[in-house]
Design an enzyme around this catalytic site. Structure first.
Site, short mmCIF file in Angstrom:
data_model
loop_
_atom_site.label_atom_id
_atom_site.label_comp_id
_atom_site.label_asym_id
_atom_site.label_seq_id
_atom_site.Cartn_x
_atom_site.Cartn_y
_atom_site.Cartn_z
N ASP A 1 0.74 -1.27 -0.28
CA ASP A 1 -0.28 0.16 0.09
C ASP A 1 0.68 0.90 -0.36
OD1 ASP A 1 -2.15 1.71 0.11
OD2 ASP A 1 -3.34 -0.09 1.57
N ASP B 1 -10.88 1.62 -3.56
CA ASP B 1 -11.26 1.68 -1.73
C ASP B 1 -12.69 1.09 -1.77
OD1 ASP B 1 -8.53 0.71 -1.01
OD2 ASP B 1 -8.91 3.32 0.43
C1 GLA Z 1 -5.70 1.86 2.47
C2 GLA Z 1 -6.02 0.63 1.26
C3 GLA Z 1 -7.16 -0.21 2.74
C4 GLA Z 1 -6.55 -0.51 3.26
C5 GLA Z 1 -6.24 0.90 3.98
C6 GLA Z 1 -5.77 0.22 5.40
O1 GLA Z 1 -6.93 2.85 2.21
O2 GLA Z 1 -6.52 0.79 0.59
O3 GLA Z 1 -7.95 -1.23 0.80
O4 GLA Z 1 -5.91 -1.53 3.14
O5 GLA Z 1 -5.60 1.40 3.65
O6 GLA Z 1 -5.37 1.31 6.28
#
Ligand code: GLA
Length: 756
Positions: A471, A541
């Protein structure tokens, strides 16, 4: 042979029957552009497509002369490809032809991801050298043509052959001069939770661009642009696309001049960029990929999909079926322990899921996003027996294990930051802007990349970890690095991305069997640069099925289904609060690398049974859904956006799956047939429909391929009609957010031709 050189005319024509690209040496030695796009016959000169003779902008300054490497200050007032400042501070260059060579295959670009040829016979690369005598700058213009693809790859290498340092202020990867402006410009833009929406507008005089100055390709715009003719559709009409194999600051721009010619350019964003080129040093730009289609935007997408799936992605996961995953993020957020995770994993296993992903919150003391990024040590409060024990227990269930990391970041509240405060990007003596309570580590510094390599190798070798979700949750502010002198701070953004690539390179080399998925607050770095290391990315997301229609549609303009991770989430949806049917959520997410993002221990028995049927249904068709030909049928960006439809078909037209989605139900539905594509016109197909669940289909009929493509599949009234149903407006309305899936299987023998 695809590169044709006429030494007398000093003209090149790269042609493979699918795309043509022609250039010539102009009378003043500059590299002129003649044609890019529709395939043209080879043999005859194309020189008349440019000026009859060109010896520089002597009389008619500002005339639109098509050039490969335009530079500023010499009579072409459009946007340049290259701005290089000499020791006298001037940016005037006179880049003259100094030779060329043609090699089979395609060279790697130093430190940068790029497309590749597996066999030298797959591609041919032309390198043309241009030299500016006063500075000694040598520019190599590299163009690769693939044998059987309507695509070209372009990059430049600058070499300082002079005695004094030069400063590169702009180095575009590709410039493309087109002879008219009768195009619509298509870009992919949005923000968090609505990434890569399609924006389509007419070209007008002046400059129109998308780009990023955030240190990442970004949630806001994608390093991609396309031109389409006014009447081009998904399957007909001319379209040209430019895509950049890069994950940092980029610019993708179209400029229409007063004579209505169009200049496209794509590359590292020249704002916030400069690069010092010492005598003897070289600089290579990222790679730009140009695709041409006479079959509309759909044909353009297919060209990008095929190339990126098979000649950009690499490693064993390139061609392997991607596992069905369950990710605990929306199930638990930071609130979990060993037993809760194992309970979720056990339930997931019973549903047929193949891989369990532990998301954020397993390290340091991370109960929220305030702390611990940088401390890649397991949190024993949550996992008292460590990662090893969790992985062991998850694997004992028969599942593989995946882990979330965010290596490029640090929280001020972390041991790493306390030990190395200067490793976070920022300007000493000034406040650092925090975003999500975190700062960005300075990956332009080799010692930071070395530290991260060591820390992550330790984590990833502490237990058998089959998948990594990498990420990256904030962008760069206060750009400054102590590792560069004041006059070279403009190198930071690019050096940062080179550091990211180096870390990816080391980890993917050290763990070749691990499937890497990239992520950046969802789809904030969904770009070809990272696809070279991580063959799939978390698309967004936003897990709402209706929102995903637009996001996945837009993403598919440039990226293949195998690269798009798509998960079913719980309702009400965590991003929109919308309640959509479980069937619809799966019917959308199945067009991608499929999985779940929910807590299966909190589901009803009926939903659990349905999820088990979904997984079984997907697994049976996984190869088709991940690696088949993806064709867009009805756009959520057209009309009132109430309908979306797309399909995936195998190479032989034997098997296809069609998804049709309707956002809001309307009474008295208008008659509606969905025309399919990519089928065998001479074959008959068994068409089976699912509409409410993945158990028994709604019905099944036999239809001809030509009819399905020319007349279409009945949506309203539905064909097949559900058993026992009568078509009337009331009985067949299934509410809002409805989906229907159709599976088509070719029935042998064919009606006409071989078996008839
Ligand atoms: C980001 C990612 C999510 C998740 C969060 C965790 O927003 O896109 O899928 O992994 O971080 O903090």
């Amino acid at each position: 042979m695809t590169v044709h050189w006429d030494p007398a005319a000093r003209e090149w024509h790269l042609a493979n029957g699918r795309v043509s690209f022609a250039m010539r040496v102009l009378e003043n030695g500059w590299l002129g552009h003649l044609h890019a796009g529709a395939p043209l016959g080879v043999g005859a000169s194309l020189r008349h497509l440019g000026p009859a003779a060109f010896a520089g902008f002597t009389n008619r300054v500002g005339e639109p002369v098509a050039l490969e490497v335009p530079v500023p200050g010499v009579g072409d007032f459009r946007v340049p490809a290259l701005v290089v400042e000499g020791p006298d501070g001037s940016t005037v260059l006179d880049l003259r032809y100094a030779g060329h060579r043609v090699e089979p295959g395609k060279p790697e670009l130093p430190g940068l991801p790029s497309t590749y040829a597996e066999d030298p016979a797959e591609a041919e690369t032309l390198e043309i050298d241009l030299r500016d005598e006063p500075t000694g700058l040598l520019v190599t213009v590299r163009t690769t043509m693939f044998a059987d693809r309507p695509v070209l790859a372009r990059s430049l290498t600058l070499a300082n052959g002079g005695g004094a340092a030069l400063t590169v202020r702009c180095a575009m990867s590709a410039v493309l001069d087109l002879p008219d402006a009768g195009w619509r410009l298509v870009t992919l833009s949005g923000t968090w939770a609505r990434e890569r929406y399609v924006h389509d507008r007419a070209l007008i005089p002046g400059r129109q661009s998308v780009g990023s100055l955030r240190g990442a390709s970004g949630l806001e715009h994608n390093p991609f642009l396309a031109l389409r003719r006014e009447h081009a559709t998904e399957d007909a009409g001319e379209a040209i696309g430019l895509s950049l194999v890069y994950s940092g600051n980029f610019l993708a721009e179209a400029e229409v001049d007063p004579f209505h010619t169009t200049r496209l350019r794509i590359g590292i964003h020249p704002e916030a960029f400069s690069w010092r080129l010492e005598p003897g040093a070289t600089f290579t730009t990222p790679e730009a990929v140009l695709a041409f289609s006479a079959e509309g935007l759909g044909g353009l997408s297919e060209a990008f999909h095929a190339l990126y799936r098979s000649r950009l992605a690499r490693g064993p996961w390139r061609d392997r079926p991607r596992p069905v995953v369950l990710n605990n993020w929306e199930a638990t957020y930071f609130d979990f322990d060993h037993d809760r995770l194992v309970a979720i994993a056990a339930r997931a296993k019973a549903l047929g899921v193949e891989l369990f992903v532990l998301d954020d919150g397993w390290f340091g003391r991370r109960d929220n996003d305030d702390s611990s990024l940088g401390d890649w040590i397991v949190d024993r409060r949550k996992l008292p027996d460590g990662l090893e024990a969790l992985v062991r227990d998850v694997r004992a269930l028969g599942l593989r294990f995946g882990l979330w990391i965010e290596p490029e970041m640090v929280n001020p509240d972390s041991d790493l930051f306390r030990a190395h405060p200067d490793w976070a990007i920022g300007v000493p003596g000034r406040a650092r802007t925090e975003s999500r309570q975190q700062l960005v580590l300075d990956l332009s510094r080799p010692e930071v990349v070395d530290h991260l390599t060591e820390a992550l190798v330790a984590v990833l070798s502490s237990a058998p970890i089959d998948y990594v979700k990498w990420d990256m949750n904030r962008n760069i502010t206060e750009p400054w690095t102590p590792s560069l002198p004041p006059d070279r701070q403009g190198e930071l953004f690019h050096r940062y991305i080179l550091g990211v690539y180096e870390l990816y390179r080391r980890l993917t080399a050290r763990f070749p069997d691990t499937l890497f998925e990239s992520c950046a607050s969802g789809g904030g770095r969904f770009d070809p640069g990272l696809l070279a290391f991580a063959p799939q990315a978390w698309t967004s997301d936003d897990t709402d099925a209706v929102e995903r229609l637009a996001i996945q549609w837009g993403t598919s303009l440039a990226y293949p289904l195998s690269s798009m991770a798509a998960h079913v989430a719980a309702v009400p949806n965590h991003q929109t609060g919308r309640i959509t049917p479980l069937f619809t959520r799966a019917a959308v997410a199945m067009f991608g690398a499929f999985g779940y993002e929910l807590d299966p221990t909190a589901m009803t028995d009926a939903d659990l049974a349905e999820v088990a049927r979904q997984v079984a249904w997907y697994l049976e068709r996984r190869e088709l859904l991940q690696y088949g030909r993806f064709l867009r049928l009805r756009s959520p960006f057209e009309g009132d956006g109430n309908e979306t439809a797309w399909m995936v078909v195998d190479a032989s037209g034997e098997r296809a799956v069609v998804g049709h989605y309707r956002v809001l139900a309307h009474p008295q539905p208008v008659r509606n047939r969905l025309r399919l594509r990519g089928l065998d016109p001479d074959a008959r197909y068994r068409v089976t429909t699912w509409a409410d669940g993945f158990g028994a289909p709604v019905g099944s009929v036999e239809r001809a391929g030509d009819e399905l493509m020319a007349v279409g599949l009945g949506i309203e009234p539905p064909d097949p009609m559900p058993a026992g149903a009568v078509f009337d407006a009331i009985r067949f309305i299934r509410g809002d957010f409805a989906a229907r899936l159709f599976e088509l299987r070719r029935i042998q023998p064919r009606r006409r031709g071989a078996g008839a």
